[in-house]
Motif scaffolding. Sequence first.
Motif, PDB file in Angstrom:
ATOM      1  N   GLN A 256      -0.944  24.265 108.517  1.00 42.84           N
ATOM      2  CA  GLN A 256      -0.714  25.715 108.429  1.00 42.84           C
ATOM      3  C   GLN A 256      -1.883  26.616 109.183  1.00 42.84           C
ATOM      4  N   ALA A 257      -3.282  26.158 108.566  1.00 43.20           N
ATOM      5  CA  ALA A 257      -4.387  26.741 109.300  1.00 43.20           C
ATOM      6  C   ALA A 257      -4.458  26.896 110.502  1.00 43.20           C
ATOM      7  N   ALA A 258      -4.269  25.665 111.086  1.00 44.90           N
ATOM      8  CA  ALA A 258      -4.376  25.305 112.756  1.00 44.90           C
ATOM      9  C   ALA A 258      -3.155  26.250 113.367  1.00 44.90           C
ATOM     10  N   ILE A 259      -2.176  26.319 112.973  1.00 48.02           N
ATOM     11  CA  ILE A 259      -1.192  27.133 113.521  1.00 48.02           C
ATOM     12  C   ILE A 259      -1.351  28.309 113.363  1.00 48.02           C
ATOM     13  N   ALA A 260      -1.968  28.889 112.352  1.00 43.61           N
ATOM     14  CA  ALA A 260      -2.320  30.243 111.945  1.00 43.61           C
ATOM     15  C   ALA A 260      -3.422  30.587 112.983  1.00 43.61           C
ATOM     16  N   ASN A 261      -4.287  29.698 113.250  1.00 39.29           N
ATOM     17  CA  ASN A 261      -5.518  29.892 114.056  1.00 39.29           C
ATOM     18  C   ASN A 261      -4.940  30.325 115.569  1.00 39.29           C
ATOM     19  N   VAL A 262      -3.897  29.467 115.839  1.00 42.05           N
ATOM     20  CA  VAL A 262      -3.381  29.937 117.522  1.00 42.05           C
ATOM     21  C   VAL A 262      -2.624  31.102 117.623  1.00 42.05           C
ATOM     22  N   GLN A 269     -11.697  27.460 110.965  1.00 42.56           N
ATOM     23  CA  GLN A 269     -12.849  26.551 110.791  1.00 42.56           C
ATOM     24  C   GLN A 269     -13.678  26.486 109.459  1.00 42.56           C
ATOM     25  N   PHE A 270     -13.015  27.803 108.659  1.00 41.12           N
ATOM     26  CA  PHE A 270     -13.819  27.873 107.211  1.00 41.12           C
ATOM     27  C   PHE A 270     -12.997  27.285 106.385  1.00 41.12           C
ATOM     28  N   ALA A 271     -11.650  27.484 106.400  1.00 37.27           N
ATOM     29  CA  ALA A 271     -10.720  27.289 105.403  1.00 37.27           C
ATOM     30  C   ALA A 271      -9.360  26.678 105.784  1.00 37.27           C
ATOM     31  N   ALA A 272      -8.687  26.125 104.766  1.00 33.49           N
ATOM     32  CA  ALA A 272      -7.229  25.798 105.054  1.00 33.49           C
ATOM     33  C   ALA A 272      -6.629  27.015 104.587  1.00 33.49           C
ATOM     34  N   LEU A 273      -5.255  27.057 104.852  1.00 33.06           N
ATOM     35  CA  LEU A 273      -4.497  28.270 104.572  1.00 33.06           C
ATOM     36  C   LEU A 273      -3.124  27.728 103.670  1.00 33.06           C
ATOM     37  N   PRO A 274      -3.042  27.941 102.398  1.00 40.00           N
ATOM     38  CA  PRO A 274      -2.308  27.573 101.313  1.00 40.00           C
ATOM     39  C   PRO A 274      -0.765  28.051 101.718  1.00 40.00           C
ATOM     40  N   ARG A 275      -0.543  29.196 102.245  1.00 43.65           N
ATOM     41  CA  ARG A 275       0.801  29.632 102.435  1.00 43.65           C
ATOM     42  C   ARG A 275       1.069  30.531 103.883  1.00 43.65           C
ATOM     43  N   LEU A 392     -10.255  25.141  97.021  1.00 43.26           N
ATOM     44  CA  LEU A 392     -10.174  26.330  97.846  1.00 43.26           C
ATOM     45  C   LEU A 392     -10.753  27.399  97.102  1.00 43.26           C
ATOM     46  N   GLN A 393     -12.030  27.945  97.596  1.00 38.62           N
ATOM     47  CA  GLN A 393     -12.617  29.149  97.231  1.00 38.62           C
ATOM     48  C   GLN A 393     -12.181  30.348  97.818  1.00 38.62           C
ATOM     49  N   ILE A 394     -11.545  31.106  97.042  1.00 35.65           N
ATOM     50  CA  ILE A 394     -10.990  32.454  97.507  1.00 35.65           C
ATOM     51  C   ILE A 394     -11.781  33.687  97.166  1.00 35.65           C
ATOM     52  N   PHE A 395     -12.053  34.315  98.179  1.00 38.80           N
ATOM     53  CA  PHE A 395     -12.671  35.709  98.123  1.00 38.80           C
ATOM     54  C   PHE A 395     -11.688  36.773  98.452  1.00 38.80           C
ATOM     55  N   MET A 396     -11.447  37.781  97.561  1.00 40.57           N
ATOM     56  CA  MET A 396     -10.499  38.952  97.781  1.00 40.57           C
ATOM     57  C   MET A 396     -11.261  40.152  97.539  1.00 40.57           C
ATOM     58  N   ARG A 397     -11.106  41.122  98.460  1.00 44.45           N
ATOM     59  CA  ARG A 397     -11.374  42.338  98.272  1.00 44.45           C
ATOM     60  C   ARG A 397     -10.977  42.974  96.906  1.00 44.45           C
ATOM     61  N   ARG A 398     -12.011  43.530  95.950  1.00 45.47           N
ATOM     62  CA  ARG A 398     -11.718  44.062  94.798  1.00 45.47           C
ATOM     63  C   ARG A 398     -10.666  45.040  94.875  1.00 45.47           C
ATOM     64  N   SER A 399     -10.422  45.910  95.943  1.00 42.25           N
ATOM     65  CA  SER A 399      -9.492  46.866  95.874  1.00 42.25           C
ATOM     66  C   SER A 399      -8.111  46.370  96.012  1.00 42.25           C
ATOM     67  N   PHE A 453     -12.844  29.478 101.772  1.00 42.73           N
ATOM     68  CA  PHE A 453     -13.844  28.216 101.921  1.00 42.73           C
ATOM     69  C   PHE A 453     -13.180  26.839 101.538  1.00 42.73           C
ATOM     70  N   SER A 454     -13.106  26.083 102.488  1.00 42.55           N
ATOM     71  CA  SER A 454     -12.611  24.597 102.055  1.00 42.55           C
ATOM     72  C   SER A 454     -13.588  23.606 101.484  1.00 42.55           C
ATOM     73  N   PHE A 455     -13.439  22.924 100.331  1.00 41.67           N
ATOM     74  CA  PHE A 455     -14.521  21.860 100.103  1.00 41.67           C
ATOM     75  C   PHE A 455     -13.674  20.567  99.647  1.00 41.67           C
ATOM     76  N   ALA A 456     -14.007  19.562 100.055  1.00 42.47           N
ATOM     77  CA  ALA A 456     -13.237  18.296  99.854  1.00 42.47           C
ATOM     78  C   ALA A 456     -14.131  17.181  98.974  1.00 42.47           C
ATOM     79  N   ALA A 457     -13.649  16.446  98.154  1.00 45.12           N
ATOM     80  CA  ALA A 457     -14.337  15.736  97.336  1.00 45.12           C
ATOM     81  C   ALA A 457     -14.808  14.573  98.099  1.00 45.12           C
TER      82      ALA A 457
END
Length: 521
Positions: A256-262, A269-275, A392-399, A453-457
């Motif tokens: 999904q992340a790669a399709i959304a990239n195109v 390059q920084f993270a996968a896309l969950p939906r 998946l580390q997800i940062f969201m604007r506080r607003s 940001f994506s992190f793999a074990a």
Amino acid sequence: KGYDTMYEVDFAKMEQRNEESGAMRKIRRKVLGGRAAEPGARWEWWGDDGKWHAYDGKDVATIEGAFATESNSFFTKDLTWNAGYDSLYLFMFDVMTQVNCESHTSRKMRRIGASGAVSTGVGGDAGDAGYVAAMADGSLHHGAAKKATTTKKKKVAKGSSSSSSSSASSSSSPAAPFDETTLEVVAVPAGVADAQRALGPQSLRRRTKDFGPMVSKDPHGRHCFELMLENEAKLCGEWAVFYHSYSAAALLYEVQAAIANVLFRFKSQFAALPRLLYEPFLVVPDAPAMLERFPAWPDRDHNHEFRGVGLCATSGLLAPDSEAPPKSVFLSGYSVGPLKGVLARLLAECGVPPAKVPALEKRISKLAEEAGLDMTPFGGKPCKSGRRGHMLQIFMRRSIVDRFCYGSFAYGVPDKKRPNLAAYLAKDAALQGQVRITANPHAFLKVECVRMFSFAADPTYFEARKDFQTKLVAALDPVLGDEDTRKRAVNGIFSGKPPAWWTPEDQGDTAAAFPHWRYVS
């Protein structure tokens, strides 16, 4: 009895909480004579073949004896299969996971009580496993959301009065169309941002840097956790952070992340896309809509409507949350049954021409194996380390936090003590607690709204992930290479109404040019 009050029982801290009054009480589990509470209990582990297997009787006695104490974790070498190896094993009963402390290989386990009651623990993989299941059973397919809504209306109306039927139908109907123009990102005032930076990373506020017994002993695990805390330190002024654990859906998230990239210049390059598929969001576009519909979900966050849009997450990397604390679940991951056909279905749903799906599926699977991603669910090779966990580390604007997130207990039950989640996450306090996130693509595709940001074990895949994404995008480029195909794909993904900001040219180069320093600033 007679009050109908809901209580939360936290076995990690052995506390009971009244959700309405907030009153807390300590609890304990009493063991009589040091014997197992249920001599007839059985224990099983989940194998790579997608089946449950019984532990040896001697091992059952050892594990059940540890389970009957107040401890949430148990270390031992005294196991029948360990004779001659002398490896140390960790059993974590809160997330029902067994870990080899030397190889870090992990397996899910479950307990079947003498009464037949099954305990599988509460894990962060419920959300991504549910997403995989929804993709497999058709719940996310075009027209499925509308069909499910219509079916639900008919079933309720059949045996109800006209008034209750009307109410149920109203609760089952799609929400008002999401207006992306209302998705306004309000900058945090400089003084407020400075104050948040002074408080420091969200996960370290009023809390020591304790990575837990698994991560603290693992060099790669420590490295990943340090990187996550570094990201928090850089972004804590204007962004709140959440952590979503997953494993079964890793390949789907990456594709999904790669399709959304195109198509949408998503920074894969920084993270996968969950939906990515938007149709489920026509019904549940944001957190207020989710809270409105939640009372009608008897299966809570296992409901098919939640599966299509929602993420289970926690608000702290180091907090001892009752459900899927990151330091307990990151290195473990888990196995699932066969998922053959799911990737092909995702590609078709995302606009890949049917004639090109088989070859592309084969190409993607080969690239994933070469990168070291665990492919056993798809009939491929396991990852090198045996660790299937991802974070998946997800940062969201506080607003916009309260627009898309709400504080919850296990299974998505709303936490009435955190009605304003954004305000809670801005406090100078030891922050913790579950959250449920509506991962609306209108927000998650825009770098000014959400950054991840994506992190793999698995260390091999963690190092290879960026190159894997580059190759994925290259594999998709000839498939989605012409403008007409991209238009059809975007219309399919967004149910006929693409984002207002979208343009049909290939967005991959724009996404790749986005520098890391800007992404973390």
